[in-house]
Motif scaffolding. Sequence first.
Motif, PDB file in Angstrom:
ATOM      1  N   ILE A  91     -40.918   0.645   3.527  1.00  0.00           N
ATOM      2  CA  ILE A  91     -40.822   0.263   4.527  1.00  0.00           C
ATOM      3  C   ILE A  91     -41.205  -1.447   4.821  1.00  0.00           C
ATOM      4  O   ILE A  91     -42.517  -1.554   5.184  1.00  0.00           O
ATOM      5  N   VAL A  92     -40.153  -2.137   4.755  1.00  0.00           N
ATOM      6  CA  VAL A  92     -40.995  -3.776   5.086  1.00  0.00           C
ATOM      7  C   VAL A  92     -40.133  -4.492   6.375  1.00  0.00           C
ATOM      8  O   VAL A  92     -38.217  -4.202   6.139  1.00  0.00           O
ATOM      9  N   GLY A  93     -40.421  -4.531   7.206  1.00  0.00           N
ATOM     10  CA  GLY A  93     -40.010  -4.951   8.364  1.00  0.00           C
ATOM     11  C   GLY A  93     -38.696  -6.768   8.837  1.00  0.00           C
ATOM     12  O   GLY A  93     -38.872  -6.996   7.560  1.00  0.00           O
ATOM     13  N   ASN A  94     -38.041  -6.875   9.826  1.00  0.00           N
ATOM     14  CA  ASN A  94     -37.630  -7.749   9.654  1.00  0.00           C
ATOM     15  C   ASN A  94     -37.851  -8.331  10.457  1.00  0.00           C
ATOM     16  O   ASN A  94     -39.520  -8.345  11.133  1.00  0.00           O
ATOM     17  N   SER A  95     -37.425 -10.218  11.338  1.00  0.00           N
ATOM     18  CA  SER A  95     -37.816 -10.580  11.894  1.00  0.00           C
ATOM     19  C   SER A  95     -38.301 -10.079  13.674  1.00  0.00           C
ATOM     20  O   SER A  95     -39.235 -10.868  13.690  1.00  0.00           O
TER      21      SER A  95
END
Length: 245
Positions: A220-224
Motif C-alpha cells: 500500500i503506497v500512500g498519497n500526498s
Amino acid sequence: MRGRLRIVGIGPGDPSVRTFRAVEAIKESEVVVGYETYIGLIKDLLEGKEVIPAKMRQEIFRAEISISKALEGRKVALVSDGDPNVYGMAPLVFELMAKRGVEVDVEVVPGVTAALAAAAKLGAPLGSDFAVINLSDLLTPREAIIRRVKAAAEADFVLVFYNPIDSGLTKAALEVVRSVRGDSTPVGLVKNAYRQREEVRITALGEVDMDWIDMRTTIIVGNSETFTWRGYLITPRGYSNKYRL
C-alpha cells in the motif's frame, strides 16, 4: 433437482475474519471446489463433503467443474481467498455462463479482500480514494499495468498492489510511482495478512526492500497526504479541511 452454486470469499485466511454468510454457505454445500491452498484454510468446515482441490492456474477447471456439479443438482461452494470479485473466481464463472448460455442458481458471497486486511494491519491507509492494481502479468499485459500505475499515481490515489509475483515488474511499478511522488512517500507492506508468519513493515518509497517482497505481500503506497504516526500508516479522510480537530 436443481442444484446451486455459491462463489464464496473466505477472507485472508484466519477463521476469525470469515463472514457468517461464507461459513454458512460452505456448511450448506455438498461439494467444495478451490485452489488447494484455499482448501487448506477451510479444512475445519469440510467434514463429510466432496472436496475437489486444484492446482495454481487451473481456474477454468475450477469454474467448469463447479458449474457442472451444480447442473447435476449438487450444492456447490467454489471458494476464493479474499473476495470472489477482486481477482477471484466470480468474474470467470459469470463469463463462462454468459458465453455458454448456462443458467445456474448462483450467489456470490463477499469476503474480506487483501486490501482491507492489509489496511487493518497498517492502521488507516485507505481513508481517501484508492486504486487497486494487480501486478501479475499472467492475464494483463505489462504495458497496460504500467500505464494504469502511472495514471493512478498522477491522480494521487492511494495505491494497493496485489500479486507482486515478478520482482522486475514490481520494481518498475514502484519506480513509476516514485518518479511522481518522491522517495519519502510512505509505504506499507503486509505479508501473510491474517495467516501464519504474518509480517508488517512501514517504510518509504525510496527505501523499499525488494528482496523482502513476494507474492504473499500486499503493498500500500500512500498519497500526498498520507503520513506515519507511532507505527501506523494514516491517510486523512479530509475532516481537518472542514473542522477543527
